[in-house]
Write a protein that holds these residues in place. Structure first.
Motif, mmCIF file in Angstrom:
data_model
loop_
_atom_site.group_PDB
_atom_site.id
_atom_site.type_symbol
_atom_site.label_atom_id
_atom_site.label_comp_id
_atom_site.label_asym_id
_atom_site.label_seq_id
_atom_site.Cartn_x
_atom_site.Cartn_y
_atom_site.Cartn_z
ATOM 1 N N MET A 258 19.023 9.752 -24.527
ATOM 2 C CA MET A 258 18.638 11.123 -24.205
ATOM 3 C C MET A 258 17.275 11.434 -24.791
ATOM 4 N N ILE A 259 16.612 12.400 -24.179
ATOM 5 C CA ILE A 259 15.339 12.888 -24.695
ATOM 6 C C ILE A 259 15.388 14.411 -24.652
ATOM 7 N N LYS A 260 15.256 15.032 -25.828
ATOM 8 C CA LYS A 260 15.348 16.482 -25.947
ATOM 9 C C LYS A 260 16.631 17.011 -25.295
ATOM 10 N N ALA B 127 18.273 9.441 -15.803
ATOM 11 C CA ALA B 127 18.675 8.305 -14.984
ATOM 12 C C ALA B 127 17.472 7.832 -14.167
ATOM 13 N N VAL B 128 17.345 6.527 -14.017
ATOM 14 C CA VAL B 128 16.256 5.946 -13.233
ATOM 15 C C VAL B 128 16.856 5.138 -12.086
ATOM 16 N N VAL B 129 16.418 5.449 -10.877
ATOM 17 C CA VAL B 129 16.851 4.716 -9.691
ATOM 18 C C VAL B 129 15.745 3.753 -9.288
ATOM 19 N N VAL B 130 16.099 2.471 -9.147
ATOM 20 C CA VAL B 130 15.115 1.439 -8.817
ATOM 21 C C VAL B 130 15.529 0.739 -7.532
ATOM 22 N N PRO B 131 14.854 1.001 -6.407
ATOM 23 C CA PRO B 131 15.132 0.242 -5.177
ATOM 24 C C PRO B 131 14.580 -1.166 -5.314
ATOM 25 N N CYS B 132 15.380 -2.148 -4.949
ATOM 26 C CA CYS B 132 14.993 -3.546 -5.150
ATOM 27 C C CYS B 132 15.064 -4.312 -3.835
ATOM 28 N N PHE B 133 13.949 -4.845 -3.409
ATOM 29 C CA PHE B 133 13.922 -5.697 -2.220
ATOM 30 C C PHE B 133 13.001 -6.880 -2.495
ATOM 31 N N VAL C 115 10.674 -5.001 -15.296
ATOM 32 C CA VAL C 115 10.786 -3.558 -15.096
ATOM 33 C C VAL C 115 11.904 -2.982 -15.967
ATOM 34 N N VAL C 116 13.054 -3.633 -15.968
ATOM 35 C CA VAL C 116 14.189 -3.160 -16.768
ATOM 36 C C VAL C 116 13.884 -3.300 -18.259
ATOM 37 N N ASP C 117 13.296 -4.416 -18.656
ATOM 38 C CA ASP C 117 12.958 -4.611 -20.073
ATOM 39 C C ASP C 117 11.960 -3.567 -20.565
ATOM 40 N N GLY C 118 11.109 -3.075 -19.660
ATOM 41 C CA GLY C 118 10.096 -2.105 -20.056
ATOM 42 C C GLY C 118 10.586 -0.675 -20.114
ATOM 43 N N MET C 119 11.844 -0.437 -19.731
ATOM 44 C CA MET C 119 12.383 0.918 -19.776
ATOM 45 C C MET C 119 12.541 1.381 -21.232
ATOM 46 N N PRO C 120 12.124 2.588 -21.555
ATOM 47 C CA PRO C 120 12.296 3.103 -22.924
ATOM 48 C C PRO C 120 13.771 3.182 -23.304
ATOM 49 N N PRO C 121 14.091 3.103 -24.571
ATOM 50 C CA PRO C 121 15.497 3.095 -25.008
ATOM 51 C C PRO C 121 16.225 4.404 -24.747
ATOM 52 N N TRP C 122 15.490 5.499 -24.543
ATOM 53 C CA TRP C 122 16.152 6.786 -24.316
ATOM 54 C C TRP C 122 16.553 7.013 -22.860
ATOM 55 N N PRO D 256 5.898 2.394 -17.130
ATOM 56 C CA PRO D 256 6.924 3.191 -17.824
ATOM 57 C C PRO D 256 6.374 4.010 -18.978
ATOM 58 N N ASP D 257 5.147 3.732 -19.427
ATOM 59 C CA ASP D 257 4.556 4.517 -20.509
ATOM 60 C C ASP D 257 4.360 5.974 -20.101
ATOM 61 N N TYR D 258 4.343 6.232 -18.795
ATOM 62 C CA TYR D 258 4.096 7.588 -18.304
ATOM 63 C C TYR D 258 5.387 8.324 -17.954
ATOM 64 N N LEU D 259 6.516 7.754 -18.309
ATOM 65 C CA LEU D 259 7.782 8.415 -17.995
ATOM 66 C C LEU D 259 7.898 9.773 -18.692
ATOM 67 N N LYS D 260 7.516 9.828 -19.963
ATOM 68 C CA LYS D 260 7.597 11.098 -20.678
ATOM 69 C C LYS D 260 6.676 12.151 -20.065
#
Length: 339
Positions: A1-3, A8-14, A23-30, A102-106
């Motif tokens: 969680m954040i604040k 949730a992140v939806v990732v279409p994969c083709f 991509v998954v490894d780069g997801m922040p822990p929150w 992913p650095d720009y997710l926040k």
């Protein structure tokens, strides 16, 4: 969680066997939930996302579409899964090809968390250094497409409406009519168009895109053939609802008078030009003036309509707040120092 917000992140994969793990490894822990949607890939994507689901048990969910639905169909399947779980407050869409940082997710999330927007999306055209790395054909295509989407959606303030890196509140997601969203590459554009009818406040977040050696599945030729007709229909529908169903003002008269005058002046002038040219006689002054006057008046009325439409707020939107983007930069710098 954040604040205290569940993300949730939806990732279409083709066919993303080379990039999806990074991509998954780069997801922040929150990030609470990552939904990987395999859109009937023909490579090893399925086995990789299943392994990721086992490795990140409880955090990564893998969905498999037996028939290719397109990026829109895959994203909608992931969003429906997220809503069914009812365990998130904000849904983010990221592609599986690694082009979205992913650095720009926040930066996407803070305006939503602070109730300054209902939807946020990336804007690749604010970073000139990164923009130079974008392929020229993609850069030109995006600028032209962005202008058409602005007109079709009514969100004239958006500079990169075709950007696929976006986040939206669960409440906004629930208001969407999924039946009207396109399942293929027109998905992002159709989403912006339909968000207009939910009254969503959309904010651009400046960020660069990442371009490596990945190949785009988007056909430029197909976009040139299919996108304009869809955007024109969306524009006509929006004008009908906005200026004739929900309201009828002087701007509605601009359209009712401007379009017929312009068409009449053009056709009248063309027909008479052909006629008098065929008999080698100069057209009468009165005939020229009639055609010219109709065209000038028609263009003026249409330009007045466009000016009003660009300056008018979304009739479904009751918010006039503007987000402080300096806060985003400060938060991002603080995160970088912490890391």
């Amino acid at each position: 969680m954040i604040k205290n917000h569940r993300i949730a992140v939806v990732v279409p994969c083709f066919n993303v066997e080379k990039t999806i793990k990074a991509v998954v490894d780069g997801m922040p822990p929150w990030i609470d939930n990552i939904v990987l949607v395999n859109d009937a890939s023909v490579d090893c994507t399925e086995s990789i996302i299943r392994r990721l689901e086992r490795d990140f048990s409880g955090r990564v969910n893998a969905l498999t579409l037996t028939c290719n639905q397109g990026v829109g169909g895959a994203v909608m399947a992931g969003m429906k899964e997220v809503m069914a779980q009812n365990e998130c407050d904000i849904v983010v869409k990221m592609d599986g090809d690694g082009q979205m940082n992913p650095d720009y997710l926040k930066c996407l999330l803070f305006p939503l968390i602070d109730n300054q927007a209902d939807v946020t999306k990336g804007n690749r055209f604010r970073n000139f250094k990164a923009l130079r790395k974008m392929p020229l054909i993609r850069r030109l295509g995006n600028m032209g497409l962005s202008l058409l989407i602005k007109a079709a959606s009514g969100y004239w303030n958006l500079f990169d409406p075709s950007n696929g890196f976006f986040a939206l509140k669960k409440e906004t997601l629930q208001k969407l009519d999924f039946e009207r969203l396109d399942k293929r590459f027109f998905f992002e554009s159709s989403l912006i168009i339909e968000l207009y009818y939910t009254g969503a406040v959309i904010r651009d977040i400046p960020m660069p895109a990442l371009y490596d050696d990945e190949e785009s599945n988007l056909s430029v030729l197909k976009c040139l053939v299919t996108f304009p007709s869809k955007l024109i229909r969306a524009f006509i529908r929006r004008v009908q609802i906005r200026y004739f169903v929900m309201d009828f003002t002087i701007v509605s008269l601009y359209i009712l008078l401007g379009v017929p005058l312009l068409l009449f002046g053009f056709l009248f002038g063309l027909i008479n030009w052909i006629y008098y040219a065929s008999i080698s006689v100069a057209a009468p002054t009165g005939t020229i003036l009639i055609a010219t006057l109709c065209i000038v008046l028609g263009v003026q009325l249409i330009l007045s309509f466009i000016q009003y439409d660009m300056s008018a707020s979304n009739p479904f939107d009751n918010s006039d707040e503007c987000y402080d983007y300096e806060k985003l930069d400060q938060e991002k710098d603080q995160d970088a120092r912490t890391s």
